[in-house]
Design a protein around this motif. Structure first.
Motif, PDB file in Angstrom:
ATOM      1  N   UNK A 218     -14.229  16.539 -44.706  1.00 24.20           N
ATOM      2  CA  UNK A 218     -13.734  17.908 -44.752  1.00 24.20           C
ATOM      3  C   UNK A 218     -13.935  18.480 -43.355  1.00 24.20           C
ATOM      4  N   UNK A 219     -12.988  18.239 -42.480  1.00 23.21           N
ATOM      5  CA  UNK A 219     -13.193  18.582 -41.076  1.00 23.21           C
ATOM      6  C   UNK A 219     -13.624  20.023 -40.832  1.00 23.21           C
ATOM      7  N   UNK A 220     -12.952  21.015 -41.451  1.00 24.67           N
ATOM      8  CA  UNK A 220     -13.385  22.374 -41.141  1.00 24.67           C
ATOM      9  C   UNK A 220     -14.837  22.623 -41.553  1.00 24.67           C
TER      10      UNK A 220
ATOM     11  N   UNK B 137     -17.018  21.091 -39.116  1.00 25.35           N
ATOM     12  CA  UNK B 137     -17.011  21.950 -37.948  1.00 25.35           C
ATOM     13  C   UNK B 137     -18.049  23.055 -38.094  1.00 25.35           C
TER      14      UNK B 137
END
Lengths: 347, 327
Positions: free
Chosen positions: A18-20, A23
């Motif tokens: 889940x990249x965001x 992040x």
């Protein structure tokens, strides 16, 4: 850090968790988020201000003479001086003088000016807007002039027009601001009579007159600042334009305008921001001289005058404000840099 | 020769006055997957960049490069820009560095669509998502918003491939697409390229120094040495019986098992690669060739047809019995 080995397990199941969210987890503002980061940095103001205050205090004490001499003149008798010193509290031990000033300063009370008896904060409230106006206009002007020229020089690096921009800005670097100011005065004010050399209507009373009167003081700051910024922007853009991701953008047939601004300039942006921030602080120093030349009622004039009459409280108060400005500028730049370069948030 | 998608003819390239490619000619047909191999410095990458028109301004190019009827060397910058990313596309060795670090990868893909086509954004997003799942990225919609530092090298290369293919080009130039990745990922990327080329009828020019990778993917292999084509032949023929001593030496070098004890006979390729700025007289490979004769030094051999319907630049290609590698 993710590694390629994560893909060994197969194509479809796992890799991008889940990249965001990742992040957010790794972000600079991670533990407690942005407000906490800002708060931490603002708390740093206290030790920095104490250090800067102490340093200034010691430097001021080293200057020969004192407020009593300045007030009474060279002929003053030691008795008269002692009276004045007692009035100002200068008869106390140096350490006590510093700690009592510091104690009040930390509660927001900067004391009264030795010379006029007015509260230092009032004097600063009058002088600060003048200086901030100069620096702000100088920075805006510099960005408007230097960023396009720096980008142009980078796009044309190796060609004659690009070299010209760099050469002229190199010459600009070598010319001191005060000399530039004197040249501009003799050309635009004395020679052509286009711009006023003296006078400073307050912006709140006469906005247009105010702007008209600050053109000449701000111009040397813009020219001097542009000389620095053009070279830095150009160097950062040359790197960005030679980068692998710019080559990709070209290979994908993106329009040149998009490549220059949306890709290369974006990559150069953190460097540009840092240069501009450093410049803003440098210009604060330049105002010391320029406010004197143009007789502007700013922080620079006030500081120079205060040093002249050994107005210790005013000197310390002004230096404290300078320190605060430096910290705030750095903080703002750090926040903006974090926002423009996502990868650096992990640092 | 009209059926060739890409035709490079007598290409000469010099950068800053230093000659780097000499008399380079080859073709790629529509839908064909061709390998371009050679040692470092042989001009493989330069060839790819020349076709793309991505050379530095101080480069001088002679010859012709025809792509789908357009002469790329005389085309205007704007014509070239419209072709790039749209009709011919390129992916690179360092996938992470090749993507912008401060722009979500999805935006970068959409930028490519916007550069070439006038489609509504929602439609472009759908297309990007489709493609991301086709290149084996799970969660396409989330990946679109990711930055490169959140992705692995293999994922970045998949995104590069998606970006290169989003406008359905006819030719993809892949410059060492797997060299910077670890071995398991290499195999996956090779499989992916293989599948996409087949599904889409995409022509691929695969630039690599790795004969293993090339032989897996390509039906034909062009070997460069010192800025020249020395061999251009079907992969199976090259592997069975090379017609030029240089690809033969490359094959021998690539089959050496460094883990076995029996490396006594391995000599590698003797000598250093020739410098295209000061090429040796005659056959450029002769100083390193174990099969050279006096004639090899006298004149540059022509690229001539060999007995397998390929091309070779060796004077002795008929007499030499060079052994390939076991299949």
């Amino acid at each position: 850090m993710r590694t390629d080995t994560e893909e060994v397990t197969g194509l479809a199941d796992e890799p991008v968790a889940d990249p965001p969210a990742a992040n957010r987890r790794r972000g600079r503002f991670a533990a407690g988020g942005m407000p906490r980061f800002v708060l931490r940095r603002l708390l740093l103001f206290v030790p920095t201000a104490v250090g800067a205050g102490l340093l200034t205090f010691l430097l001021v004490k080293i200057i020969p003479g004192g407020p009593a001499y300045a007030r009474l003149g060279e002929e003053a008798t030691p008795e008269a001086i002692a009276v004045v010193d007692k009035q100002l509290g200068l008869d106390r031990p140096v350490v006590e003088q510093f700690t009592s000033w510091l104690g009040r300063a930390l509660t927001g009370d900067l004391g009264e000016s030795f010379q006029t008896g007015q509260p230092v904060s009032n004097l600063i409230a009058l002088a600060l807007p003048v200086t901030l106006e100069l620096v702000l206009l100088a920075i805006i002007g510099t960005i408007v002039v230097a960023v396009p020229l720096g980008v142009y020089a980078a796009k044309r690096a190796g060609r004659r027009s690009g070299r010209w921009v760099r050469t002229v800005s190199g010459v600009g670097l070598a010319v001191p601001d005060f000399f530039l100011a004197l040249v501009l005065i003799s050309v635009f004010s004395v020679g052509l009579g286009l711009l006023p050399r003296l006078g400073y209507p307050r912006f709140t009373e006469d906005p247009l007159g105010n702007l008209y009167h600050v053109v000449l003081p701000v111009l040397p700051m813009i020219l001097g600042g542009s000389a620095i910024v053009i070279r830095q922007v150009s160097a950062a853009m040359v790197d960005a334009l030679a980068s692998d991701h710019t080559r990709t953008a070209r290979a994908m047939g993106l329009p040149e305008r998009v490549i220059t601004w949306r890709y290369a300039f974006r990559a150069a942006l953190p460097t540009v921001l840092n240069v501009v921030a450093l410049l803003a602080l440098g210009q604060l120093g330049v105002t010391l001289v320029l406010e004197k030349i143009f007789v502007l009622p700013g922080m620079g004039s006030a500081l120079v005058n205060a040093i002249g009459v050994r107005d210790y409280t005013l000197i310390l108060g002004i230096v404290l404000v300078y320190v605060l400005i430096a910290l705030v500028v750095n903080l703002v730049v750090d926040i903006i840099s974090g926002l423009v370069s996502p990868a650096s948030r992990g640092a | 020769m009209g059926d060739h998608l890409l035709e490079v003819d007598q290409l000469h390239l010099a950068i800053g006055g230093t000659p780097l490619l000499a008399d380079l000619s080859f073709t790629v047909a529509e839908g064909e997957v061709v390998g371009l191999v050679g040692e470092s410095g042989s001009g493989k990458t330069l060839t790819g960049l020349t076709v793309m028109g991505l050379l530095p301004p101080e480069a001088t190019v002679e010859g012709t490069i025809t792509f789908a009827g357009t002469d790329l060397l005389t085309a205007s910058p704007d014509q070239l820009r419209r072709l790039r990313g749209n009709e011919l596309s390129m992916i690179f060795q360092e996938p992470r560095a090749s993507l912008h670090p401060a722009r979500p990868v999805g935006r970068q893909i959409l930028d490519v669509v916007a550069a070439h086509e006038n489609v509504p954004k929602a439609q472009a997003v759908d297309r990007a998502c489709d493609l991301l799942s086709q290149v084996g990225l799970p969660n396409p919609r989330r990946t679109l918003t990711a930055y490169t530092h959140e992705l692995s090298g293999g994922m970045c290369q998949r995104i590069m491939i998606a970006m290169a293919l989003v406008c359905r080009p006819r030719l993809l130039i892949a410059d060492e697409p797997t060299t910077a990745l670890d071995v398991t990922i290499q195999a996956q990327i090779i499989d992916l390229l293989h599948r996409l080329a087949e599904e889409r009828g995409l022509a691929v020019l695969l630039i690599s120094h790795n004969l293993g990778v090339v032989s897996e993917l390509c039906s034909r292999v062009i070997t460069l040495y010192c800025g020249q084509v020395v061999s251009d032949t079907r992969t199976d023929n090259l592997l069975r019986r090379p017609r030029h001593p240089y690809p033969w030496a490359l094959l021998q070098a690539s089959t050496v098992d460094l883990d076995s004890d029996d490396t006594r006979e391995w000599t590698g390729i003797a000598g250093a690669p020739a410098n295209p700025a000061r090429p040796p007289a005659g056959c450029r490979f002769h100083p390193r060739c174990p099969h050279r004769r006096d004639a090899c030094v006298e004149a540059v051999p022509d690229l001539v047809p060999d007995d397998d319907n390929g091309l070779t630049r060796c004077l002795r290609h008929r007499e030499l019995e060079l052994t390939g590698v076991p299949a």
